[in-house]
Design an enzyme around this catalytic site. Structure first.
Site, short mmCIF file in Angstrom:
data_model
loop_
_atom_site.label_atom_id
_atom_site.label_comp_id
_atom_site.label_asym_id
_atom_site.label_seq_id
_atom_site.Cartn_x
_atom_site.Cartn_y
_atom_site.Cartn_z
CE LYS A 51 -1.80 7.45 -9.66
NZ LYS A 51 -0.62 7.63 -8.24
CB SER A 301 3.30 4.58 -3.50
OG SER A 301 3.14 5.47 -2.80
C1 LIG Z 1 -1.43 7.83 -6.98
C2 LIG Z 1 -0.59 7.62 -5.85
C3 LIG Z 1 -1.04 7.05 -4.65
C4 LIG Z 1 -2.52 6.06 -4.66
O1 LIG Z 1 -3.13 5.89 -5.98
P1 LIG Z 1 -4.23 4.93 -5.26
O2 LIG Z 1 -4.64 4.28 -6.90
O3 LIG Z 1 -5.13 6.69 -6.33
O4 LIG Z 1 -4.97 4.71 -4.40
C5 LIG Z 1 -0.49 6.61 -3.55
N1 LIG Z 1 1.34 7.11 -4.16
C6 LIG Z 1 1.91 7.55 -4.89
C7 LIG Z 1 2.77 7.76 -4.99
C8 LIG Z 1 0.78 7.36 -5.96
O5 LIG Z 1 1.12 8.70 -6.80
#
Ligand SMILES: *Cc1c(COP(=O)(O)O)cnc(C)c1O
Length: 315
Positions: A51, A301
Protein backbone atom coordinates in the site's frame (compact mmCIF):
# COMPACT_ATOMS: atom_id res chain seq x y z
CA UNK A 1 -7.94 5.12 -17.21
CA UNK A 2 -4.26 4.96 -16.39
CA UNK A 3 -1.59 3.81 -18.84
CA UNK A 4 1.93 2.39 -18.80
CA UNK A 5 3.45 5.86 -18.84
CA UNK A 6 1.63 6.78 -15.59
CA UNK A 7 3.18 3.74 -13.95
CA UNK A 8 6.67 4.53 -15.23
CA UNK A 9 6.26 8.07 -13.85
CA UNK A 10 5.03 6.64 -10.53
CA UNK A 11 8.13 4.52 -10.36
CA UNK A 12 10.41 7.52 -10.74
CA UNK A 13 8.41 9.34 -8.09
CA UNK A 14 8.50 6.62 -5.45
CA UNK A 15 11.63 4.61 -6.06
CA UNK A 16 13.73 6.28 -3.37
CA UNK A 17 10.90 5.86 -0.85
CA UNK A 18 10.11 2.16 -1.27
CA UNK A 19 12.00 -1.14 -1.39
CA UNK A 20 12.41 -3.11 -4.59
CA UNK A 21 11.17 -6.31 -2.96
CA UNK A 22 12.80 -9.67 -3.65
CA UNK A 23 11.31 -12.72 -5.35
CA UNK A 24 11.40 -15.88 -3.26
CA UNK A 25 11.07 -19.48 -4.39
CA UNK A 26 10.28 -22.74 -2.60
CA UNK A 27 11.05 -26.10 -4.17
CA UNK A 28 8.53 -27.79 -1.91
CA UNK A 29 5.79 -25.36 -2.86
CA UNK A 30 6.59 -25.62 -6.56
CA UNK A 31 6.35 -29.42 -6.36
CA UNK A 32 3.05 -29.21 -4.55
CA UNK A 33 1.67 -26.82 -7.18
CA UNK A 34 3.03 -28.58 -10.27
CA UNK A 35 4.37 -25.21 -11.41
CA UNK A 36 7.48 -23.18 -10.61
CA UNK A 37 6.26 -20.64 -8.04
CA UNK A 38 7.98 -17.31 -7.35
CA UNK A 39 6.74 -15.02 -4.60
CA UNK A 40 6.92 -11.24 -4.89
CA UNK A 41 7.63 -10.29 -1.28
CA UNK A 42 5.58 -7.16 -0.60
CA UNK A 43 5.21 -8.38 2.99
CA UNK A 44 8.82 -7.19 3.28
CA UNK A 45 7.91 -3.77 1.84
CA UNK A 46 8.13 -0.57 3.94
CA UNK A 47 5.14 -0.45 6.32
CA UNK A 48 4.60 -4.19 5.74
CA UNK A 49 2.47 -4.03 2.60
CA UNK A 50 2.40 -2.80 -1.01
CA UNK A 51 0.00 0.00 0.00
CA UNK A 52 2.96 2.35 0.47
CA UNK A 53 3.52 2.36 -3.30
CA UNK A 54 0.17 3.92 -4.14
CA UNK A 55 0.05 6.09 -1.02
CA UNK A 56 3.54 7.48 -1.72
CA UNK A 57 2.70 8.26 -5.35
CA UNK A 58 -0.56 9.99 -4.42
CA UNK A 59 0.64 11.92 -1.35
CA UNK A 60 3.84 13.08 -3.12
CA UNK A 61 1.71 14.32 -6.01
CA UNK A 62 -0.59 16.23 -3.65
CA UNK A 63 2.39 17.61 -1.69
CA UNK A 64 3.90 18.96 -4.92
CA UNK A 65 0.62 20.81 -5.43
CA UNK A 66 0.81 22.39 -2.00
CA UNK A 67 -1.02 19.92 0.27
CA UNK A 68 0.04 20.31 3.91
CA UNK A 69 -2.43 17.86 5.38
CA UNK A 70 -3.85 14.48 4.35
CA UNK A 71 -6.58 12.21 5.72
CA UNK A 72 -7.47 8.57 5.18
CA UNK A 73 -10.11 6.17 6.46
CA UNK A 74 -8.44 2.86 7.32
CA UNK A 75 -7.02 1.22 10.40
CA UNK A 76 -5.18 -1.23 8.19
CA UNK A 77 -2.38 -1.14 5.67
CA UNK A 78 -3.59 1.93 3.78
CA UNK A 79 -3.82 3.96 7.00
CA UNK A 80 -0.30 2.96 7.98
CA UNK A 81 1.04 3.75 4.52
CA UNK A 82 -0.52 7.23 4.42
CA UNK A 83 0.76 7.95 7.96
CA UNK A 84 4.27 6.82 7.00
CA UNK A 85 4.60 8.83 3.79
CA UNK A 86 3.11 11.95 5.37
CA UNK A 87 5.72 11.76 8.12
CA UNK A 88 8.50 11.30 5.54
CA UNK A 89 7.32 14.42 3.70
CA UNK A 90 6.81 16.42 6.89
CA UNK A 91 3.10 16.95 6.35
CA UNK A 92 0.30 16.28 8.84
CA UNK A 93 -1.94 13.21 8.60
CA UNK A 94 -5.16 12.23 10.31
CA UNK A 95 -6.34 8.65 10.03
CA UNK A 96 -9.99 7.85 10.77
CA UNK A 97 -10.28 4.35 12.23
CA UNK A 98 -13.19 2.22 13.49
CA UNK A 99 -14.13 2.33 17.19
CA UNK A 100 -13.16 -1.32 17.48
CA UNK A 101 -9.75 -1.14 15.73
CA UNK A 102 -7.11 -3.50 17.14
CA UNK A 103 -4.48 -1.93 19.41
CA UNK A 104 -1.40 -2.98 17.42
CA UNK A 105 -2.80 -1.16 14.38
CA UNK A 106 -3.47 1.97 16.39
CA UNK A 107 0.07 1.85 17.76
CA UNK A 108 1.54 1.44 14.27
CA UNK A 109 -0.33 4.51 12.96
CA UNK A 110 0.71 6.54 16.03
CA UNK A 111 4.32 5.42 15.64
CA UNK A 112 4.30 6.94 12.15
CA UNK A 113 3.31 10.24 13.74
CA UNK A 114 -0.28 10.53 12.47
CA UNK A 115 -3.19 11.61 14.63
CA UNK A 116 -6.17 9.33 14.99
CA UNK A 117 -9.90 9.84 15.16
CA UNK A 118 -12.31 7.00 15.93
CA UNK A 119 -15.58 6.90 14.02
CA UNK A 120 -18.24 4.19 13.77
CA UNK A 121 -17.48 0.63 12.75
CA UNK A 122 -17.97 0.63 8.97
CA UNK A 123 -16.32 2.36 6.03
CA UNK A 124 -19.70 3.94 5.20
CA UNK A 125 -19.24 6.02 8.35
CA UNK A 126 -15.46 6.46 8.19
CA UNK A 127 -14.97 7.61 4.61
CA UNK A 128 -17.40 10.59 4.72
CA UNK A 129 -15.82 11.63 8.03
CA UNK A 130 -12.27 11.53 6.63
CA UNK A 131 -13.45 13.54 3.60
CA UNK A 132 -15.22 16.04 5.84
CA UNK A 133 -12.10 16.58 7.96
CA UNK A 134 -10.02 17.11 4.83
CA UNK A 135 -12.51 19.64 3.49
CA UNK A 136 -12.79 21.60 6.75
CA UNK A 137 -9.08 21.74 7.44
CA UNK A 138 -7.88 22.37 3.92
CA UNK A 139 -6.44 18.90 3.51
CA UNK A 140 -6.66 16.14 0.91
CA UNK A 141 -8.49 12.84 1.36
CA UNK A 142 -6.38 9.89 0.15
CA UNK A 143 -8.61 7.06 -1.15
CA UNK A 144 -7.47 3.43 -0.69
CA UNK A 145 -7.75 2.21 -4.31
CA UNK A 146 -10.10 4.14 -6.61
CA UNK A 147 -7.66 6.83 -7.70
CA UNK A 148 -5.31 7.03 -10.72
CA UNK A 149 -2.22 7.87 -8.62
CA UNK A 150 -2.91 5.07 -6.18
CA UNK A 151 -3.46 2.58 -9.01
CA UNK A 152 -0.32 3.70 -10.85
CA UNK A 153 1.75 3.36 -7.66
CA UNK A 154 0.56 -0.21 -7.08
CA UNK A 155 1.32 -0.96 -10.75
CA UNK A 156 5.04 -0.45 -10.15
CA UNK A 157 5.03 -4.03 -8.82
CA UNK A 158 4.23 -5.18 -12.36
CA UNK A 159 7.28 -3.35 -13.79
CA UNK A 160 9.53 -4.89 -11.13
CA UNK A 161 8.27 -8.40 -11.82
CA UNK A 162 8.96 -8.07 -15.56
CA UNK A 163 12.50 -6.88 -14.82
CA UNK A 164 13.23 -9.50 -12.19
CA UNK A 165 11.93 -12.47 -14.22
CA UNK A 166 13.60 -13.38 -17.48
CA UNK A 167 10.56 -15.46 -18.33
CA UNK A 168 7.16 -15.36 -16.64
CA UNK A 169 3.98 -17.12 -17.74
CA UNK A 170 1.46 -16.01 -15.14
CA UNK A 171 1.03 -13.52 -12.29
CA UNK A 172 -1.48 -14.13 -9.46
CA UNK A 173 -2.91 -11.06 -7.72
CA UNK A 174 -5.31 -10.83 -4.75
CA UNK A 175 -8.28 -8.50 -5.29
CA UNK A 176 -10.01 -6.22 -2.79
CA UNK A 177 -11.07 -2.88 -4.29
CA UNK A 178 -8.87 -3.59 -7.29
CA UNK A 179 -6.17 -0.93 -6.98
CA UNK A 180 -3.39 -3.49 -6.88
CA UNK A 181 -4.57 -5.59 -9.79
CA UNK A 182 -5.61 -2.68 -12.03
CA UNK A 183 -2.09 -1.22 -11.70
CA UNK A 184 -0.36 -4.55 -12.28
CA UNK A 185 -2.64 -5.33 -15.25
CA UNK A 186 -1.85 -2.00 -16.88
CA UNK A 187 1.90 -2.44 -16.37
CA UNK A 188 1.97 -5.98 -17.71
CA UNK A 189 -0.64 -5.92 -20.48
CA UNK A 190 0.75 -2.69 -21.96
CA UNK A 191 4.32 -3.98 -22.08
CA UNK A 192 4.20 -7.81 -22.26
CA UNK A 193 0.63 -8.85 -23.04
CA UNK A 194 1.47 -12.56 -23.40
CA UNK A 195 1.93 -12.77 -19.61
CA UNK A 196 -1.33 -14.02 -18.07
CA UNK A 197 -2.67 -12.14 -15.05
CA UNK A 198 -5.11 -14.01 -12.84
CA UNK A 199 -7.21 -12.41 -10.09
CA UNK A 200 -7.81 -14.30 -6.84
CA UNK A 201 -10.67 -13.69 -4.41
CA UNK A 202 -12.06 -15.46 -1.35
CA UNK A 203 -15.19 -17.44 -2.20
CA UNK A 204 -17.07 -15.47 0.47
CA UNK A 205 -15.88 -12.04 -0.78
CA UNK A 206 -16.43 -12.65 -4.50
CA UNK A 207 -17.65 -9.20 -5.54
CA UNK A 208 -15.21 -8.87 -8.43
CA UNK A 209 -15.97 -12.43 -9.59
CA UNK A 210 -19.69 -11.60 -9.67
CA UNK A 211 -19.08 -8.20 -11.28
CA UNK A 212 -17.12 -9.84 -14.11
CA UNK A 213 -19.84 -12.43 -14.56
CA UNK A 214 -22.58 -9.77 -14.59
CA UNK A 215 -20.48 -7.41 -16.74
CA UNK A 216 -21.20 -4.61 -14.28
CA UNK A 217 -20.15 -3.55 -10.78
CA UNK A 218 -22.00 -5.82 -8.39
CA UNK A 219 -22.11 -5.34 -4.64
CA UNK A 220 -22.15 -8.10 -2.04
CA UNK A 221 -22.96 -7.30 1.59
CA UNK A 222 -20.07 -7.31 4.04
CA UNK A 223 -17.82 -10.37 4.24
CA UNK A 224 -16.29 -12.13 7.21
CA UNK A 225 -13.40 -13.70 5.28
CA UNK A 226 -10.15 -14.06 7.25
CA UNK A 227 -8.53 -12.28 4.28
CA UNK A 228 -9.42 -8.91 5.82
CA UNK A 229 -7.66 -6.89 3.12
CA UNK A 230 -10.12 -8.30 0.57
CA UNK A 231 -13.39 -7.58 2.36
CA UNK A 232 -14.46 -4.68 0.12
CA UNK A 233 -18.09 -5.09 -0.94
CA UNK A 234 -17.60 -4.04 -4.57
CA UNK A 235 -14.85 -3.19 -7.07
CA UNK A 236 -14.03 0.48 -7.74
CA UNK A 237 -15.51 2.65 -10.50
CA UNK A 238 -12.01 3.28 -11.88
CA UNK A 239 -10.45 -0.08 -11.14
CA UNK A 240 -13.21 -2.35 -12.48
CA UNK A 241 -13.11 -1.28 -16.15
CA UNK A 242 -9.38 -2.10 -16.22
CA UNK A 243 -9.95 -5.50 -14.63
CA UNK A 244 -12.74 -6.15 -17.12
CA UNK A 245 -10.57 -5.12 -20.05
CA UNK A 246 -7.37 -6.98 -19.22
CA UNK A 247 -7.76 -9.80 -16.68
CA UNK A 248 -7.31 -13.31 -18.11
CA UNK A 249 -9.31 -15.11 -15.44
CA UNK A 250 -10.50 -14.93 -11.83
CA UNK A 251 -10.44 -17.82 -9.40
CA UNK A 252 -11.91 -18.08 -5.91
CA UNK A 253 -10.55 -19.93 -2.88
CA UNK A 254 -12.32 -21.19 0.23
CA UNK A 255 -11.51 -20.10 3.78
CA UNK A 256 -10.04 -23.54 4.44
CA UNK A 257 -7.79 -23.26 1.39
CA UNK A 258 -6.61 -19.83 2.55
CA UNK A 259 -5.75 -21.32 5.93
CA UNK A 260 -3.98 -24.26 4.28
CA UNK A 261 -1.78 -21.90 2.29
CA UNK A 262 -1.19 -19.60 5.29
CA UNK A 263 -0.01 -22.60 7.30
CA UNK A 264 2.30 -23.83 4.54
CA UNK A 265 3.90 -20.39 4.08
CA UNK A 266 4.47 -20.00 7.83
CA UNK A 267 5.56 -23.52 8.66
CA UNK A 268 7.62 -24.45 5.62
CA UNK A 269 8.78 -21.12 4.25
CA UNK A 270 9.03 -19.30 7.61
CA UNK A 271 7.25 -16.27 6.23
CA UNK A 272 4.48 -14.49 8.09
CA UNK A 273 2.05 -13.11 5.49
CA UNK A 274 -1.52 -11.90 5.74
CA UNK A 275 -4.39 -14.26 4.89
CA UNK A 276 -5.09 -11.81 2.02
CA UNK A 277 -1.75 -12.83 0.54
CA UNK A 278 -2.17 -16.52 1.29
CA UNK A 279 -5.09 -16.53 -1.20
CA UNK A 280 -2.79 -16.42 -4.23
CA UNK A 281 -0.65 -19.28 -2.94
CA UNK A 282 -3.86 -21.20 -2.19
CA UNK A 283 -4.97 -20.79 -5.81
CA UNK A 284 -1.76 -22.49 -6.97
CA UNK A 285 -1.59 -25.07 -4.15
CA UNK A 286 -5.14 -26.28 -4.65
CA UNK A 287 -4.67 -26.44 -8.43
CA UNK A 288 -7.19 -23.81 -9.45
CA UNK A 289 -5.14 -22.57 -12.39
CA UNK A 290 -5.41 -25.39 -14.94
CA UNK A 291 -1.74 -25.15 -15.99
CA UNK A 292 1.40 -27.19 -15.32
CA UNK A 293 5.14 -26.56 -15.47
CA UNK A 294 4.66 -22.80 -15.84
CA UNK A 295 6.62 -19.98 -14.22
CA UNK A 296 4.14 -18.29 -11.90
CA UNK A 297 4.55 -15.22 -9.70
CA UNK A 298 2.32 -14.91 -6.62
CA UNK A 299 2.08 -11.39 -5.22
CA UNK A 300 2.44 -11.65 -1.43
CA UNK A 301 0.71 -8.35 -0.78
CA UNK A 302 1.35 -7.83 2.94
CA UNK A 303 2.57 -9.18 6.25
CA UNK A 304 0.79 -7.19 8.93
CA UNK A 305 -0.72 -9.92 11.07
CA UNK A 306 -2.00 -9.57 14.62
CA UNK A 307 -0.10 -12.32 16.38
CA UNK A 308 -3.08 -13.18 18.57
CA UNK A 309 -5.00 -14.18 15.45
CA UNK A 310 -2.46 -16.60 14.03
CA UNK A 311 -4.15 -19.46 15.82
CA UNK A 312 -7.40 -18.75 13.92
CA UNK A 313 -5.51 -18.69 10.62
CA UNK A 314 -3.66 -21.99 10.81
CA UNK A 315 -5.16 -25.24 9.63
C1 LIG B 1 -5.31 -3.64 0.31
C2 LIG B 1 -4.78 -5.02 0.27
C3 LIG B 1 -5.12 -5.93 -0.74
C4 LIG B 1 -6.12 -5.60 -1.85
O1 LIG B 1 -5.73 -4.51 -2.62
P1 LIG B 1 -6.81 -3.70 -3.50
O2 LIG B 1 -6.05 -2.63 -4.14
O3 LIG B 1 -7.87 -3.19 -2.54
O4 LIG B 1 -7.41 -4.68 -4.43
C5 LIG B 1 -4.53 -7.18 -0.73
N1 LIG B 1 -3.67 -7.55 0.24
C6 LIG B 1 -3.31 -6.71 1.24
C7 LIG B 1 -2.36 -7.19 2.26
C8 LIG B 1 -3.85 -5.42 1.29
O5 LIG B 1 -3.50 -4.59 2.29
Amino acid sequence: MINLFDIQKARETIQDTIHTTPLMTSKQLSEKCGNKIFMKCEHLQKTGSFKIRGAANKVMHEARHGAKYVTAASSGNHGQAVAYIAQQLGIKAKIVIPEDAALPKIHAIRAYGASIEKCGTTSTERIPRAKEIAEKENGVFIPPYDDPYIMAGQGTIGLEILEQMEHVDMVLVPVGGGGLISGILTAIKESKPCVKVIAVEPEIANDTYLSLQNKQITSIGGSSTIADGLRTSQPGELTFPIVQKYVDDIVVVSEEEIRGAFTFILERMKQLVEPSSATVVAAAMYRKLGVENKQIVSVLSGGNVELGKVEDYIL
